[in-house]
Design a protein around this motif. Sequence first.
Motif, PDB file in Angstrom:
ATOM      1  N   THR A 271      13.097   1.385   3.256  1.00  0.00           N
ATOM      2  CA  THR A 271      13.502   0.276   2.400  1.00  0.00           C
ATOM      3  C   THR A 271      13.919  -0.927   3.221  1.00  0.00           C
ATOM      4  O   THR A 271      13.597  -2.081   2.870  1.00  0.00           O
ATOM      5  CB  THR A 271      14.636   0.721   1.471  1.00  0.00           C
ATOM      6  OG1 THR A 271      14.226   1.869   0.713  1.00  0.00           O
ATOM      7  CG2 THR A 271      15.017  -0.390   0.509  1.00  0.00           C
ATOM      8  N   VAL A 274      10.675  -2.524   4.612  1.00  0.00           N
ATOM      9  CA  VAL A 274       9.928  -3.212   3.558  1.00  0.00           C
ATOM     10  C   VAL A 274      10.653  -4.466   3.103  1.00  0.00           C
ATOM     11  O   VAL A 274      10.042  -5.534   2.904  1.00  0.00           O
ATOM     12  CB  VAL A 274       9.680  -2.251   2.381  1.00  0.00           C
ATOM     13  CG1 VAL A 274       9.088  -3.002   1.189  1.00  0.00           C
ATOM     14  CG2 VAL A 274       8.747  -1.118   2.792  1.00  0.00           C
ATOM     15  N   ILE A 277      10.236  -7.209   5.723  1.00  0.00           N
ATOM     16  CA  ILE A 277       8.901  -7.823   5.682  1.00  0.00           C
ATOM     17  C   ILE A 277       8.775  -8.764   4.488  1.00  0.00           C
ATOM     18  O   ILE A 277       8.246  -9.880   4.596  1.00  0.00           O
ATOM     19  CB  ILE A 277       7.826  -6.728   5.644  1.00  0.00           C
ATOM     20  CG1 ILE A 277       7.828  -5.947   6.964  1.00  0.00           C
ATOM     21  CG2 ILE A 277       6.445  -7.320   5.385  1.00  0.00           C
ATOM     22  CD1 ILE A 277       6.912  -4.751   6.980  1.00  0.00           C
ATOM     23  N   ASP A 278       9.275  -8.331   3.319  1.00  0.00           N
ATOM     24  CA  ASP A 278       9.245  -9.209   2.144  1.00  0.00           C
ATOM     25  C   ASP A 278       9.997 -10.502   2.393  1.00  0.00           C
ATOM     26  O   ASP A 278       9.518 -11.605   2.070  1.00  0.00           O
ATOM     27  CB  ASP A 278       9.856  -8.486   0.934  1.00  0.00           C
ATOM     28  CG  ASP A 278       8.900  -7.459   0.349  1.00  0.00           C
ATOM     29  OD1 ASP A 278       7.741  -7.412   0.784  1.00  0.00           O
ATOM     30  OD2 ASP A 278       9.326  -6.709  -0.544  1.00  0.00           O
ATOM     31  N   ALA A 305      15.841  -6.409  -2.544  1.00  0.00           N
ATOM     32  CA  ALA A 305      14.785  -5.412  -2.366  1.00  0.00           C
ATOM     33  C   ALA A 305      15.320  -3.987  -2.401  1.00  0.00           C
ATOM     34  O   ALA A 305      14.547  -3.043  -2.576  1.00  0.00           O
ATOM     35  CB  ALA A 305      14.042  -5.653  -1.054  1.00  0.00           C
ATOM     36  N   ALA A 312      12.870  -6.942  -6.860  1.00  0.00           N
ATOM     37  CA  ALA A 312      11.766  -7.805  -6.445  1.00  0.00           C
ATOM     38  C   ALA A 312      11.457  -8.859  -7.506  1.00  0.00           C
ATOM     39  O   ALA A 312      11.200 -10.024  -7.192  1.00  0.00           O
ATOM     40  CB  ALA A 312      10.524  -6.954  -6.170  1.00  0.00           C
ATOM     41  N   VAL A 342       2.721 -11.123  -1.714  1.00  0.00           N
ATOM     42  CA  VAL A 342       3.527 -10.280  -0.823  1.00  0.00           C
ATOM     43  C   VAL A 342       3.952  -8.998  -1.521  1.00  0.00           C
ATOM     44  O   VAL A 342       3.925  -7.902  -0.927  1.00  0.00           O
ATOM     45  CB  VAL A 342       4.746 -11.069  -0.320  1.00  0.00           C
ATOM     46  CG1 VAL A 342       5.684 -10.168   0.479  1.00  0.00           C
ATOM     47  CG2 VAL A 342       4.300 -12.243   0.536  1.00  0.00           C
ATOM     48  N   GLN A 343       4.333  -9.099  -2.787  1.00  0.00           N
ATOM     49  CA  GLN A 343       4.773  -7.903  -3.505  1.00  0.00           C
ATOM     50  C   GLN A 343       3.627  -6.933  -3.760  1.00  0.00           C
ATOM     51  O   GLN A 343       3.833  -5.715  -3.756  1.00  0.00           O
ATOM     52  CB  GLN A 343       5.445  -8.309  -4.812  1.00  0.00           C
ATOM     53  CG  GLN A 343       6.799  -8.981  -4.618  1.00  0.00           C
ATOM     54  CD  GLN A 343       7.446  -9.376  -5.926  1.00  0.00           C
ATOM     55  OE1 GLN A 343       6.871  -9.224  -6.999  1.00  0.00           O
ATOM     56  NE2 GLN A 343       8.659  -9.899  -5.855  1.00  0.00           N
ATOM     57  N   GLU A 346       3.156  -5.170  -0.546  1.00  0.00           N
ATOM     58  CA  GLU A 346       4.257  -4.219  -0.373  1.00  0.00           C
ATOM     59  C   GLU A 346       4.035  -2.955  -1.191  1.00  0.00           C
ATOM     60  O   GLU A 346       4.182  -1.828  -0.680  1.00  0.00           O
ATOM     61  CB  GLU A 346       5.568  -4.881  -0.791  1.00  0.00           C
ATOM     62  CG  GLU A 346       6.731  -3.907  -0.906  1.00  0.00           C
ATOM     63  CD  GLU A 346       7.753  -4.361  -1.923  1.00  0.00           C
ATOM     64  OE1 GLU A 346       8.440  -3.494  -2.474  1.00  0.00           O
ATOM     65  OE2 GLU A 346       7.867  -5.571  -2.179  1.00  0.00           O
ATOM     66  N   GLY A 347       3.691  -3.117  -2.482  1.00  0.00           N
ATOM     67  CA  GLY A 347       3.579  -1.964  -3.355  1.00  0.00           C
ATOM     68  C   GLY A 347       2.405  -1.059  -3.053  1.00  0.00           C
ATOM     69  O   GLY A 347       2.504   0.160  -3.227  1.00  0.00           O
ATOM     70  N   LEU A 350       2.503  -1.210   2.094  1.00  0.00           N
ATOM     71  CA  LEU A 350       3.681  -0.978   2.925  1.00  0.00           C
ATOM     72  C   LEU A 350       4.451   0.257   2.491  1.00  0.00           C
ATOM     73  O   LEU A 350       4.766   1.115   3.328  1.00  0.00           O
ATOM     74  CB  LEU A 350       4.582  -2.215   2.893  1.00  0.00           C
ATOM     75  CG  LEU A 350       3.996  -3.496   3.504  1.00  0.00           C
ATOM     76  CD1 LEU A 350       4.985  -4.634   3.398  1.00  0.00           C
ATOM     77  CD2 LEU A 350       3.620  -3.251   4.954  1.00  0.00           C
ATOM     78  N   GLN A 351       4.790   0.345   1.210  1.00  0.00           N
ATOM     79  CA  GLN A 351       5.597   1.475   0.775  1.00  0.00           C
ATOM     80  C   GLN A 351       4.906   2.820   0.963  1.00  0.00           C
ATOM     81  O   GLN A 351       5.514   3.757   1.485  1.00  0.00           O
ATOM     82  CB  GLN A 351       6.027   1.280  -0.678  1.00  0.00           C
ATOM     83  CG  GLN A 351       7.139   0.254  -0.851  1.00  0.00           C
ATOM     84  CD  GLN A 351       7.718   0.268  -2.249  1.00  0.00           C
ATOM     85  OE1 GLN A 351       7.227   0.970  -3.132  1.00  0.00           O
ATOM     86  NE2 GLN A 351       8.751  -0.521  -2.471  1.00  0.00           N
TER      87      GLN A 351
END
Length: 437
Positions: A271, A274, A277-278, A305, A312, A342-343, A346-347, A350-351
């Motif tokens: 977390t 992530v 990075i966000d 986040a 988010a 970006v989200q 991420e989803g 990245l996650q």
Amino acid sequence: MSRVPGWLGRLGHGLSEMGERLDERRAEAEREEEPPPADEPPPAEDETPLVETPRPDPALAVPWGMRVAAEAGWRLLVLAGTVWVLMRVISAVQLVVLAFVAALLITALLQPTVAWLRRYGVPRGLATALTAILGFVVMGLIGWFVTWQVMENIDNVSDQVQDGIDELRDWLLNSPFHVTDKQINDISQNLQDAIGANSDQITSAGLEGVTVVVEALTGILLAAFSTLFLLYDGKRIWEWTLKLVPAAARPGVAGAGPRAWRTLTAYVRGTVIVALIDAIFIGLGIYFLGVPMAVPLAVFIFLFAFIPLVGAVVSGALAVVVALVTQGVFTAVMSLVVVLAVQQIEGHILQPFILGRAVRVHPLAVVLSVAAGGMVAGIGGAVVAVPLVAVTNTVVGYLRTYSREQALKQAPRPRGATAVDVAPVAPPKTEGPAREE
């Protein structure tokens, strides 16, 4: 003389027959006068005797499905009552619980640093002190930097907000929505009236805010104090906690504890990465778009986040609103594009890559847990809801696998000639952290 004996013989024979008949009638009369047995009532005249059938057990008279539902129902009632009492206790000491959970999360983030220093020969106390001081100094500097940036740019932002409101007003007047100047003035007047009518409530909210600040400082001190002891003496605290568990369940709990801790550590690390990075990419995007206070907004994005899904959305909406009221509609639309891009990365990338299977939780469980945590304990509950669900999932999965393995070990094995014909039973497959070791 010859006839007399014949007559006497016939008379004696007749008397003998008469005596036999009297004896038979007397015997029949005695049998009729005998009382019937106590367990067999005399049959009524002109009625056939009734034969009673034994009554079934009342439990057997209830359908099987209803009995199963009743058994499950009272167990659910007991479980619901236990959860209700537990929630009441947690609500009574909510500040202490949230502070301790926050200490667990911070410890999961800082404990690898303590272990790294210990591998290089640093004493436990010194390694704990260095790690704690470094961690708290970094968090304090972040808070100070955000406050400094807001205070430095507040005047400039207020002017830009006023200019943005004027631009938004002009855009609405010239837009195809046919908004008139009178409608905009009415909306502004209604807002001013609402603020004036609720001035007492706003003042009381400000006074309650002082109490919230005091409680927040108390929680921060409790979290810092708990973090020091967890970093320094976490292993012995866990061993003491195991002594409270019944002896029969202690081996399973002892195996589930380290796996739960690894899950929590993986969640916190993932977390943080992530969120960082966000914050960096969204902050850079709104900075190059000319949105004021890009750095404080990036910090807010980093902090929000830690609330999955909801955080988010809120932090992204905040950045878009600031861009709208300060730079106009075009900049707001471009900021929205940056936030969504970006989200999405991420989803979907990245996650799954950073968190992996260790803390994989279904999106529905994430939404429900965040909503329930927010209803029970506000923002703090929303923050700790998902790691709690992830840890619970790991513990339940391990205990289920452990019980199956124990059942296989205790099952009797065939011996002699029949043992050759029995195929060996493969150990049960497990998913997630329970497959480790």
